[in-house]
Design a protein around this motif. Structure first.
Motif, PDB file in Angstrom:
ATOM      1  N   VAL A   1     -18.828  -8.667  10.419  1.00 46.10           N
ATOM      2  CA  VAL A   1     -20.182  -8.531  10.758  1.00 46.10           C
ATOM      3  C   VAL A   1     -20.324  -7.471  11.858  1.00 46.10           C
ATOM      4  O   VAL A   1     -21.308  -7.108  12.106  1.00 46.10           O
ATOM      5  CB  VAL A   1     -20.513  -9.899  11.335  1.00 46.10           C
ATOM      6  N   THR A   2     -19.244  -7.126  12.625  1.00 47.54           N
ATOM      7  CA  THR A   2     -19.391  -6.187  13.754  1.00 47.54           C
ATOM      8  C   THR A   2     -19.216  -4.886  13.381  1.00 47.54           C
ATOM      9  O   THR A   2     -19.638  -4.103  14.060  1.00 47.54           O
ATOM     10  CB  THR A   2     -18.393  -6.552  14.793  1.00 47.54           C
TER      11      THR A   2
ATOM     12  N   ASN B   1     -20.170  -1.670  11.993  1.00 43.75           N
ATOM     13  CA  ASN B   1     -21.541  -1.227  11.690  1.00 43.75           C
ATOM     14  C   ASN B   1     -22.084  -0.894  10.422  1.00 43.75           C
ATOM     15  O   ASN B   1     -23.118  -0.980   9.912  1.00 43.75           O
ATOM     16  CB  ASN B   1     -21.608   0.179  12.911  1.00 43.75           C
TER      17      ASN B   1
ATOM     18  N   ALA C   1     -22.773  -3.986   8.745  1.00 45.62           N
ATOM     19  CA  ALA C   1     -23.957  -4.352   9.341  1.00 45.62           C
ATOM     20  C   ALA C   1     -25.166  -3.783   8.718  1.00 45.62           C
ATOM     21  O   ALA C   1     -26.413  -4.368   8.570  1.00 45.62           O
ATOM     22  CB  ALA C   1     -24.084  -4.270  10.972  1.00 45.62           C
ATOM     23  N   ALA C   2     -25.073  -2.543   8.348  1.00 41.45           N
ATOM     24  CA  ALA C   2     -26.191  -1.688   7.693  1.00 41.45           C
ATOM     25  C   ALA C   2     -26.303  -2.339   6.394  1.00 41.45           C
ATOM     26  O   ALA C   2     -27.575  -2.399   5.937  1.00 41.45           O
ATOM     27  CB  ALA C   2     -25.682  -0.311   7.919  1.00 41.45           C
TER      28      ALA C   2
ATOM     29  N   TYR D   1     -31.016  -8.153   3.639  1.00 43.96           N
ATOM     30  CA  TYR D   1     -31.955  -8.908   4.064  1.00 43.96           C
ATOM     31  C   TYR D   1     -33.531  -8.454   3.973  1.00 43.96           C
ATOM     32  O   TYR D   1     -34.255  -9.223   3.678  1.00 43.96           O
ATOM     33  CB  TYR D   1     -31.731  -9.166   5.782  1.00 43.96           C
TER      34      TYR D   1
ATOM     35  N   THR E   1     -11.118   3.844  21.091  1.00 46.35           N
ATOM     36  CA  THR E   1      -9.883   3.927  21.722  1.00 46.35           C
ATOM     37  C   THR E   1      -8.873   4.174  21.016  1.00 46.35           C
ATOM     38  O   THR E   1      -7.856   5.032  21.347  1.00 46.35           O
ATOM     39  CB  THR E   1      -9.915   2.585  22.653  1.00 46.35           C
TER      40      THR E   1
ATOM     41  N   GLU F   1     -25.233   7.487  13.190  1.00 45.07           N
ATOM     42  CA  GLU F   1     -26.157   8.232  13.947  1.00 45.07           C
ATOM     43  C   GLU F   1     -25.528   8.966  14.976  1.00 45.07           C
ATOM     44  O   GLU F   1     -26.150  10.143  15.123  1.00 45.07           O
ATOM     45  CB  GLU F   1     -27.000   7.197  14.516  1.00 45.07           C
ATOM     46  N   MET F   2     -24.675   8.531  15.683  1.00 44.87           N
ATOM     47  CA  MET F   2     -24.239   9.325  17.036  1.00 44.87           C
ATOM     48  C   MET F   2     -23.575  10.743  16.669  1.00 44.87           C
ATOM     49  O   MET F   2     -23.255  11.556  17.344  1.00 44.87           O
ATOM     50  CB  MET F   2     -23.240   8.578  17.686  1.00 44.87           C
TER      51      MET F   2
ATOM     52  N   THR G   1     -25.348  13.785  17.202  1.00 40.24           N
ATOM     53  CA  THR G   1     -25.921  14.163  18.812  1.00 40.24           C
ATOM     54  C   THR G   1     -24.486  14.343  19.602  1.00 40.24           C
ATOM     55  O   THR G   1     -24.797  14.770  20.800  1.00 40.24           O
ATOM     56  CB  THR G   1     -26.401  12.783  19.088  1.00 40.24           C
TER      57      THR G   1
ATOM     58  N   VAL H   1     -29.278  -7.396  13.449  1.00 35.16           N
ATOM     59  CA  VAL H   1     -28.220  -7.572  12.898  1.00 35.16           C
ATOM     60  C   VAL H   1     -27.361  -6.379  13.062  1.00 35.16           C
ATOM     61  O   VAL H   1     -26.146  -6.406  13.104  1.00 35.16           O
ATOM     62  CB  VAL H   1     -28.065  -7.907  11.311  1.00 35.16           C
ATOM     63  N   THR H   2     -28.181  -5.294  13.211  1.00 35.85           N
ATOM     64  CA  THR H   2     -26.978  -3.967  13.175  1.00 35.85           C
ATOM     65  C   THR H   2     -26.835  -3.475  14.801  1.00 35.85           C
ATOM     66  O   THR H   2     -25.821  -2.958  14.843  1.00 35.85           O
ATOM     67  CB  THR H   2     -28.089  -2.709  12.488  1.00 35.85           C
TER      68      THR H   2
ATOM     69  N   ALA I   1     -24.460  -8.307  16.831  1.00 35.27           N
ATOM     70  CA  ALA I   1     -23.246  -8.378  15.865  1.00 35.27           C
ATOM     71  C   ALA I   1     -22.234  -9.167  16.382  1.00 35.27           C
ATOM     72  O   ALA I   1     -21.571  -9.884  15.789  1.00 35.27           O
ATOM     73  CB  ALA I   1     -22.795  -7.175  15.312  1.00 35.27           C
ATOM     74  N   ALA I   2     -21.885  -8.904  17.813  1.00 35.64           N
ATOM     75  CA  ALA I   2     -20.828  -9.593  18.537  1.00 35.64           C
ATOM     76  C   ALA I   2     -21.057 -10.968  18.763  1.00 35.64           C
ATOM     77  O   ALA I   2     -20.278 -12.091  18.511  1.00 35.64           O
ATOM     78  CB  ALA I   2     -20.384  -8.766  19.766  1.00 35.64           C
TER      79      ALA I   2
ATOM     80  N   LEU J   1     -22.801 -12.665  17.094  1.00 37.79           N
ATOM     81  CA  LEU J   1     -22.922 -13.207  15.520  1.00 37.79           C
ATOM     82  C   LEU J   1     -21.194 -13.677  15.342  1.00 37.79           C
ATOM     83  O   LEU J   1     -21.100 -14.730  14.894  1.00 37.79           O
ATOM     84  CB  LEU J   1     -23.293 -12.548  14.511  1.00 37.79           C
ATOM     85  N   LEU J   2     -20.481 -12.927  15.620  1.00 42.61           N
ATOM     86  CA  LEU J   2     -19.109 -13.081  15.189  1.00 42.61           C
ATOM     87  C   LEU J   2     -18.507 -14.260  15.989  1.00 42.61           C
ATOM     88  O   LEU J   2     -17.686 -15.034  15.522  1.00 42.61           O
ATOM     89  CB  LEU J   2     -18.194 -11.810  15.683  1.00 42.61           C
TER      90      LEU J   2
ATOM     91  N   TYR K   1     -19.966 -17.388  14.223  1.00 41.72           N
ATOM     92  CA  TYR K   1     -19.086 -17.632  12.768  1.00 41.72           C
ATOM     93  C   TYR K   1     -17.831 -18.067  13.393  1.00 41.72           C
ATOM     94  O   TYR K   1     -17.280 -19.208  12.576  1.00 41.72           O
ATOM     95  CB  TYR K   1     -19.134 -16.287  12.002  1.00 41.72           C
TER      96      TYR K   1
ATOM     97  N   LEU L   1     -28.803 -17.552   8.745  1.00 40.03           N
ATOM     98  CA  LEU L   1     -28.900 -16.451   9.642  1.00 40.03           C
ATOM     99  C   LEU L   1     -30.226 -16.043   9.335  1.00 40.03           C
ATOM    100  O   LEU L   1     -30.771 -15.660   8.110  1.00 40.03           O
ATOM    101  CB  LEU L   1     -27.985 -15.661   9.595  1.00 40.03           C
ATOM    102  N   ALA L   2     -31.264 -15.350  10.437  1.00 41.79           N
ATOM    103  CA  ALA L   2     -32.363 -14.479   9.939  1.00 41.79           C
ATOM    104  C   ALA L   2     -32.801 -13.643  11.252  1.00 41.79           C
ATOM    105  O   ALA L   2     -32.223 -14.058  12.455  1.00 41.79           O
ATOM    106  CB  ALA L   2     -33.546 -15.525  10.115  1.00 41.79           C
TER     107      ALA L   2
ATOM    108  N   ARG M   1     -36.191  -9.096  14.226  1.00 43.10           N
ATOM    109  CA  ARG M   1     -36.860  -7.481  14.154  1.00 43.10           C
ATOM    110  C   ARG M   1     -37.559  -7.445  15.439  1.00 43.10           C
ATOM    111  O   ARG M   1     -38.433  -6.788  15.394  1.00 43.10           O
ATOM    112  CB  ARG M   1     -37.541  -7.188  13.051  1.00 43.10           C
TER     113      ARG M   1
ATOM    114  N   SER N   1     -30.908   4.491  20.170  1.00 46.47           N
ATOM    115  CA  SER N   1     -29.696   5.323  19.684  1.00 46.47           C
ATOM    116  C   SER N   1     -29.340   6.173  20.526  1.00 46.47           C
ATOM    117  O   SER N   1     -29.773   6.619  21.720  1.00 46.47           O
ATOM    118  CB  SER N   1     -30.486   5.935  18.352  1.00 46.47           C
ATOM    119  N   VAL N   2     -28.285   6.728  20.208  1.00 46.49           N
ATOM    120  CA  VAL N   2     -27.465   7.966  21.076  1.00 46.49           C
ATOM    121  C   VAL N   2     -28.468   9.096  20.821  1.00 46.49           C
ATOM    122  O   VAL N   2     -28.638   9.593  22.106  1.00 46.49           O
ATOM    123  CB  VAL N   2     -26.071   8.172  20.276  1.00 46.49           C
TER     124      VAL N   2
ATOM    125  N   GLU O   1     -17.066  -0.865  23.667  1.00 47.46           N
ATOM    126  CA  GLU O   1     -15.653  -0.478  23.645  1.00 47.46           C
ATOM    127  C   GLU O   1     -15.384   0.989  24.027  1.00 47.46           C
ATOM    128  O   GLU O   1     -14.593   1.328  24.559  1.00 47.46           O
ATOM    129  CB  GLU O   1     -14.840  -0.892  22.231  1.00 47.46           C
TER     130      GLU O   1
END
Lengths: 313, 313
Positions: free
Chosen positions: A46-47, A49, A52-53, A59, A199, A253-254, A257, B46-47, B52-53, B55-56, B59, B71-72, B75, B197-198, B253
């Motif tokens: 789930v973590t 990305n 997750a997308a 959903y 890392t 996305e990154m 950039t 969720v993204t 997400a963390a 959520l982990l 779970y 889960l819902a 937004r 976003s970045v 990270e």
DNA sequence: TTGTATGCGTTATCAC
DNA sequence: GTGATAACGCATACAA
């Protein structure tokens, strides 16, 4: 449910329902009808990305339906997936979305004899359990590797983490393409089953660079690793793309950039999620043919991190 | 379920169950007992890696129990949260996990009169609906801002995206601390409600730098923005940390591996998820007192991106 | 302790 | 069509 009721009456009913505070009991409903409106979803993480997308796509597509989703993550374990599958199938779900094509033998069996439509996502092959939406990780890796070669890089390397089945297929694509051009060296490949991270990308690159000084381009298993490589290259004052080309995978996305912007293979995660749900709902409601395999494709996004031969990038 | 059965018999039973292919029917179970083993979880996204963390953690903690999770994602909309809440509460869940403390008035009402334990996560205050686990975003921002000041930065700026309630509290912490030191300038603050976003970080920084040349340090709403700022600074040949200090939020990270490594405020997402579940299960099973508010804290991770005054970092 | 009947709220079936 | 009623599979309260 014929809508032959007058709007007037319809409203009156709604008001009555509201007055009485009536709330349908889903448990009673599924017990009586022996049908659920639950779609099971099994993803490896789930973590990450990427998944997750996919989940977001799932959903979102589900919002316009009255299906519920039951989510579970297999943590990249086929064994865990198998036991999750048993639990899910016990609930007699309306449909199932599973990740990849590398289920255990037992899982495959369970899926084959499941009473509901199944869609496998993220990958494609010619042996679907039922429905399928994804793309060829092998082909994507071939295209990325070819790009590096076309740019003039000759010391091609590969950095991979996690090494789940999809990662392995990417490595195969890299291997076959590099070999085909007479540019493959085992010495320039480094992989680990450890979880991917920025890392880790930096660490693996450091190790690889020390071991194989002839390395002049790396194809990374995913974007996190690629970013780590770039940071480590900066630390070591290794010019990118002049001395080192970097290519990632997924095109988060990154990547666009970053400085320099990093070449990557665009994958359509959100779209896969949406598509999977649409296919599934169609199959459940019998409005679509089954056995369909849809290739959602990918696209290489060429950026400055690999512009050795074309400064114009 | 007393374990007064001999292991011998126990195994025999298990075998019989397996032979008969018995699978308990959860719908019948909840219908008969008028109790569910479903824990509802509402998160804004969720993204977003942060959730997400969480959520982990949720779970993971749930794996050792026999609760299911529903889960819902809201937004980031209080209205959507409200309607999700209605649906969830209609299912008579065993417990509920909701994000933040800024529910709509109606939502708050629904939660107050809910028949199950509720835990609010991510933030803390002295007015919990029931249980609570999180930290003070305001305090965290104060600490980060103080760090920038201590390092010798004077032209403090703030970059914020999304601007959900937690982001706003971080801005308040920045404002109060900077003001307290006589270093606040509205001109050095830039925010947008657009999704973080970045790329957005890079854009907002470019805009801010053009507008406020006296800017010499930015506290970013989150790490994505901070990374974007760093990339844009590199593009503009602005030395970090010499000419510009950068501080992020959440300590993803990648922050430690970036070049230069980026200072950030460490938050304990995974732990909040785990803790929320543990508190909830204890409350459901009546083994713990309710009304508890647990402050899970945070920690500033000082790195090179803000080492103006202490080159030793 | 062990067994048995009743009810949970809906759907679906069958008479009408 | 319309309206009463038998499942659905398990939990539980009660009887033995």
């Amino acid at each position: 449910m014929p809508d032959k009721v007058s709007p007037r009456l319809r409203e009156e009913i709604a008001r009555a329902i509201d007055d009485l505070g009536y709330v349908p009991n889903p448990a009673a409903r599924t017990l009586a009808s022996s049908r659920t409106n639950v779609i099971g979803v099994i993803i490896p993480s789930v973590t990450n990305n990427v998944f997750a997308a996919v989940l977001l796509g799932i959903y979102t597509a589900l919002e316009s339906t009255d299906y519920d989703i039951q989510l579970a993550n297999s943590r990249y374990s086929a064994l865990r997936e198998e036991s999750l599958l048993k639990v899910f199938l016990g609930q007699k779900p309306a449909g199932l979305i599973v990740t990849g094509i590398d289920q255990s033998e037992k899982s495959r069996e369970l899926l084959e004899k499941a009473a509901c439509p199944i869609v496998q996502i993220m990958e494609i092959d010619d042996n679907p359990v039922d429905l399928m939406v994804g793309f060829s990780h092998y082909e994507a890796a071939c295209v990325a590797t070819r790009h590096l070669i076309e740019q003039g890089y000759r010391g091609l390397g590969f950095i991979g983490a996690r090494m789940d089945p999809r990662s392995q297929r990417r490595l195969r694509g890299f291997h076959d393409t590099a070999s085909g051009a007479g540019l493959f060296s085992e010495n320039r490949v480094i992989t680990t089953t450890a979880a991917s991270s920025v890392t880790l990308g930096a660490q693996l690159f450091a190790e690889l660079m020390d071991r194989a000084p002839d390395l002049d381009a790396v194809f990374c298993n995913n974007d996190d690793l690629a970013l780590g490589v770039m940071f480590e290259a900066q630390r070591r004052r290794i010019p990118v793309p002049g001395r080192l080309g970097i290519c990632g995978f997924n095109d988060l996305e990154m990547m666009a950039t970053a400085e320099p912007p990093i070449t990557s293979v665009r994958t359509y995660r959100y779209e896969m999620g949406r598509h999977a749900v649409n296919m599934l709902v169609e199959a459940i409601e019998g409005t679509g043919g089954d056995g369909a395999v849809v290739d959602i494709g990918f696209e290489i996004r060429k950026r400055r991190s690999t512009s050795l031969g074309s400064p114009g990038l």
